[in-house]
Motif scaffolding. Structure first.
Motif, PDB file in Angstrom:
ATOM      1  N   ARG A  25     -18.999   2.226  21.636  1.00 23.17           N
ATOM      2  CA  ARG A  25     -17.598   1.764  22.977  1.00 23.17           C
ATOM      3  C   ARG A  25     -16.826   0.903  21.419  1.00 23.17           C
ATOM      4  N   GLN A  26     -15.984  -0.306  22.053  1.00 20.83           N
ATOM      5  CA  GLN A  26     -15.211  -0.503  21.173  1.00 20.83           C
ATOM      6  C   GLN A  26     -14.186  -1.378  21.819  1.00 20.83           C
ATOM      7  N   TYR A  27     -14.831  -3.221  21.257  1.00 17.17           N
ATOM      8  CA  TYR A  27     -14.485  -4.059  21.894  1.00 17.17           C
ATOM      9  C   TYR A  27     -13.212  -4.909  20.874  1.00 17.17           C
ATOM     10  N   TYR A  28     -12.162  -6.013  21.676  1.00 15.33           N
ATOM     11  CA  TYR A  28     -11.832  -6.566  20.772  1.00 15.33           C
ATOM     12  C   TYR A  28     -11.211  -8.022  20.980  1.00 15.33           C
ATOM     13  N   LYS A  33     -13.059 -17.176  16.197  1.00 16.82           N
ATOM     14  CA  LYS A  33     -13.935 -16.225  15.635  1.00 16.82           C
ATOM     15  C   LYS A  33     -15.600 -16.273  15.347  1.00 16.82           C
ATOM     16  N   TYR A  34     -15.479 -17.190  14.819  1.00 14.15           N
ATOM     17  CA  TYR A  34     -17.383 -17.215  14.464  1.00 14.15           C
ATOM     18  C   TYR A  34     -17.371 -17.977  16.387  1.00 14.15           C
ATOM     19  N   LYS A  35     -16.828 -18.582  16.803  1.00 12.07           N
ATOM     20  CA  LYS A  35     -17.124 -18.962  18.540  1.00 12.07           C
ATOM     21  C   LYS A  35     -17.682 -17.356  18.738  1.00 12.07           C
ATOM     22  N   ALA A  36     -16.417 -16.798  18.997  1.00 13.38           N
ATOM     23  CA  ALA A  36     -17.113 -15.457  19.653  1.00 13.38           C
ATOM     24  C   ALA A  36     -18.244 -14.624  19.091  1.00 13.38           C
ATOM     25  N   LEU A  37     -18.465 -15.077  17.716  1.00 16.45           N
ATOM     26  CA  LEU A  37     -19.394 -14.358  17.330  1.00 16.45           C
ATOM     27  C   LEU A  37     -20.699 -14.884  18.287  1.00 16.45           C
ATOM     28  N   PHE A  82     -15.065  -8.950  11.332  1.00 12.56           N
ATOM     29  CA  PHE A  82     -14.419  -9.789  11.666  1.00 12.56           C
ATOM     30  C   PHE A  82     -13.420 -10.365  11.078  1.00 12.56           C
ATOM     31  N   SER A  83     -12.752  -9.431  10.690  1.00  6.63           N
ATOM     32  CA  SER A  83     -11.563  -9.023   9.978  1.00  6.63           C
ATOM     33  C   SER A  83     -11.259  -7.465  10.233  1.00  6.63           C
ATOM     34  N   LEU A  84     -10.218  -7.221  10.591  1.00 10.71           N
ATOM     35  CA  LEU A  84      -9.884  -5.383  10.775  1.00 10.71           C
ATOM     36  C   LEU A  84      -9.593  -5.012   8.542  1.00 10.71           C
ATOM     37  N   PRO A  85     -10.056  -4.141   9.134  1.00  2.68           N
ATOM     38  CA  PRO A  85      -9.659  -3.696   7.324  1.00  2.68           C
ATOM     39  C   PRO A  85      -8.001  -3.281   7.375  1.00  2.68           C
ATOM     40  N   THR A  86      -7.808  -3.155   6.685  1.00  3.43           N
ATOM     41  CA  THR A  86      -6.155  -3.391   6.099  1.00  3.43           C
ATOM     42  C   THR A  86      -5.340  -2.631   5.031  1.00  3.43           C
ATOM     43  N   MET A  87      -4.378  -1.793   4.545  1.00  2.00           N
ATOM     44  CA  MET A  87      -4.406  -1.369   3.552  1.00  2.00           C
ATOM     45  C   MET A  87      -3.183  -2.705   2.860  1.00  2.00           C
ATOM     46  N   THR A  88      -1.869  -3.362   3.922  1.00  3.23           N
ATOM     47  CA  THR A  88      -1.014  -3.949   3.591  1.00  3.23           C
ATOM     48  C   THR A  88      -1.700  -5.029   4.772  1.00  3.23           C
ATOM     49  N   PRO A  89      -1.089  -6.520   4.790  1.00  2.72           N
ATOM     50  CA  PRO A  89      -0.896  -6.935   5.961  1.00  2.72           C
ATOM     51  C   PRO A  89      -0.979  -6.627   7.380  1.00  2.72           C
ATOM     52  N   TRP A  90       0.309  -5.690   7.424  1.00  3.11           N
ATOM     53  CA  TRP A  90       0.495  -4.217   8.581  1.00  3.11           C
ATOM     54  C   TRP A  90      -0.029  -3.593   8.826  1.00  3.11           C
ATOM     55  N   LEU A  91      -0.269  -2.912   7.807  1.00  2.00           N
ATOM     56  CA  LEU A  91      -0.642  -1.529   7.803  1.00  2.00           C
ATOM     57  C   LEU A  91      -2.126  -1.626   8.256  1.00  2.00           C
ATOM     58  N   ALA A  92      -2.777  -0.994   9.346  1.00  2.00           N
ATOM     59  CA  ALA A  92      -3.511  -0.626   9.167  1.00  2.00           C
ATOM     60  C   ALA A  92      -5.121   0.562   8.445  1.00  2.00           C
ATOM     61  N   ASP A  93      -6.127   0.021   8.183  1.00  2.00           N
ATOM     62  CA  ASP A  93      -7.357   1.032   7.107  1.00  2.00           C
ATOM     63  C   ASP A  93      -7.625   2.084   7.903  1.00  2.00           C
ATOM     64  N   TYR A  94      -7.103   2.466   8.292  1.00  2.00           N
ATOM     65  CA  TYR A  94      -7.760   4.178   9.451  1.00  2.00           C
ATOM     66  C   TYR A  94      -9.433   4.629   8.943  1.00  2.00           C
ATOM     67  N   ALA A 101     -18.885  -1.856  18.653  1.00  2.00           N
ATOM     68  CA  ALA A 101     -17.980  -2.273  17.910  1.00  2.00           C
ATOM     69  C   ALA A 101     -17.395  -3.245  18.338  1.00  2.00           C
ATOM     70  N   PHE A 102     -17.245  -4.088  17.527  1.00  6.17           N
ATOM     71  CA  PHE A 102     -15.996  -5.726  17.947  1.00  6.17           C
ATOM     72  C   PHE A 102     -16.150  -6.069  16.886  1.00  6.17           C
ATOM     73  N   ASN A 103     -13.978  -6.463  17.439  1.00  8.30           N
ATOM     74  CA  ASN A 103     -13.109  -6.579  16.420  1.00  8.30           C
ATOM     75  C   ASN A 103     -12.771  -7.926  16.827  1.00  8.30           C
ATOM     76  N   MET A 104     -12.971  -8.975  15.965  1.00 13.58           N
ATOM     77  CA  MET A 104     -11.716  -9.819  15.885  1.00 13.58           C
ATOM     78  C   MET A 104     -10.854 -10.222  15.514  1.00 13.58           C
ATOM     79  N   VAL A 105      -9.714 -10.551  16.396  1.00 10.52           N
ATOM     80  CA  VAL A 105      -8.123 -10.629  15.830  1.00 10.52           C
ATOM     81  C   VAL A 105      -7.504 -11.214  16.099  1.00 10.52           C
ATOM     82  N   GLU A 106      -6.803 -11.987  15.547  1.00  6.33           N
ATOM     83  CA  GLU A 106      -5.809 -12.547  15.633  1.00  6.33           C
ATOM     84  C   GLU A 106      -4.563 -12.219  15.972  1.00  6.33           C
ATOM     85  N   ARG A 107      -4.194 -13.361  17.010  1.00  2.00           N
ATOM     86  CA  ARG A 107      -2.827 -12.354  17.786  1.00  2.00           C
ATOM     87  C   ARG A 107      -1.893 -11.887  17.532  1.00  2.00           C
TER      88      ARG A 107
END
Length: 369
Positions: A199-202, A211-215, A299-311, A330-336
């Motif tokens: 189950r995946q959440y963000y 993020k640390y507080k959420a953790l 804690f940070s999403l994996p990315t290829m570039t700042p705008w492209l997710a690393d699936y 799975a918990f994802n901490m995501v900035e707006r």
């Protein structure tokens, strides 16, 4: 080994791998479905214990994964008399002139290359089976492609090639089909790639302190078996380790900065359950199998570039939880400003990642039910 019946990949791949004459295979299967046990069984079945020279090679992208696979070989091979494993990994220095007698050699591409060509510890022409684990990384242009191809070209043309991974993007698959003669191909459809048992959440967060507080709220509300927290940079991983340790949590840190011995020790303590939480970079995203892991935090999403997710890395990371069909979170901490990445991941895997309020303790506690 605790298998009551073969998993889907084992059921499909084993008859191909064990067939005579040997057949080549390129196989894709979800994380935690028993790929390692399948190709280890294939290697063990091809070895002649009377011959005291390397007959099977297994290439892994990381030191940790090589050690882990070696353990599986030792566990499954304990009923095979006189079959031994050698590790071609950084830190395992053999004296010049050594002739390796172990029948199965497992290692990382750079060291294996030295063993084959510079140090002449083994004869590649005598290898019957060559396995590429996490094969998409092993033949990805930016990674170990040259080394893997050089080793593969030195093998006898009749050597059986087995390529395994949880992800194969189309260009990598095409490249694999070029270097592997007449392979059988087992490929998942994209909709089969989603890990339905996880189950995946963000959480929408302002900054790393948020993020640390959420953790910490997750910590307070959910029963953590063992957890892996992924950071995109070593710097963030270090900071998080310091913050959690300061708050009295028993956590360990694994990153590329550590020596081989330190990395082995950290992984072993985590495996033994002495540390409940492992903070790491992408070093641990692939293949590391600790059955007690029930939670993965990005804690940070994996990315290829700042705008492209690393699936692919996202899939490998969350696949550390929910091994062999067990339930995981799975918990994802995501900035707006990174919310589009979450939507892109959802679209890519045709899955749902639910938004949670990190302050809503009641909602967090319900997840645990």
């Amino acid at each position: 080994m605790g298998f009551n019946r073969p998993s889907k990949i084992q059921e499909t791949a084993l008859p191909m791998m064990l067939a005579d004459p040997p057949q080549n295979l390129i196989a894709q299967s979800q994380s935690g479905t028993g790929k390692t046990a399948a190709f280890v069984l294939a290697m063990l079945s091809r070895v002649n214990p009377q011959d005291r020279f390397p007959q099977c090679l297994c290439l892994s992208p990381t030191f940790e994964l090589a050690l882990q696979t070696g353990r599986v070989i030792e566990k499954m091979g304990k009923f095979c008399v006189n079959i031994k494993v050698a590790f071609a990994i950084r830190g395992n220095r053999l004296p010049r002139g050594t002739v390796v007698e172990e029948q199965i050699v497992i290692g990382t591409p750079g060291t294996l290359l030295d063993w084959c060509f510079k140090l002449n510890f083994l004869n590649p022409k005598k290898i019957k089976v060559c396995v590429l684990d996490e094969a998409d990384v092993m033949i990805d242009k930016q990674n170990f492609s040259d080394q893997s191809v050089r080793i593969q070209r030195a093998l006898d043309p009749g050597c059986q090639m087995l390529l395994f991974s949880a992800t194969f993007e189309e260009p990598v698959l095409l490249f694999a089909q070029r270097i592997v003669p007449e392979p059988n191909v087992i490929k998942l459809r994209r909709e089969e790639l989603t890990l339905n048992n996880i189950r995946q959440y963000y959480f929408e967060c302002e900054n790393k302190e948020d993020k640390y507080k959420a953790l910490c709220n997750i910590y307070g509300s959910i029963t953590v078996g063992q957890a892996i927290i992924f950071c995109q940079t070593r710097k963030n991983a270090k900071w998080l380790h310091w913050a959690l340790s300061n708050d009295g949590h028993q956590v360990s840190l694994l990153s590329g900065e550590l020596s081989v011995e330190e990395r082995a020790e950290v992984i072993q303590k985590f495996r033994d359950g002495k540390d409940k939480v492992l903070i790491t970079t992408n070093v641990c995203a692939r293949g590391i199998d600790v059955k007690q892991v029930t939670i993965v935090v990005n804690f940070s999403l994996p990315t290829m570039t700042p705008w492209l997710a690393d699936y692919e890395t996202y899939l490998h990371r969350i696949g550390r939880a929910g091994r062999f069909g067990k339930k995981g979170l799975a918990f994802n901490m995501v900035e707006r400003h990174n919310l589009p990445l979450v939507h892109a991941i959802q679209d890519h895997f045709k899955t749902t990642i639910k938004c949670l309020d990190p302050e809503d303790m009641e909602a967090l506690e319900k997840i645990d039910d």
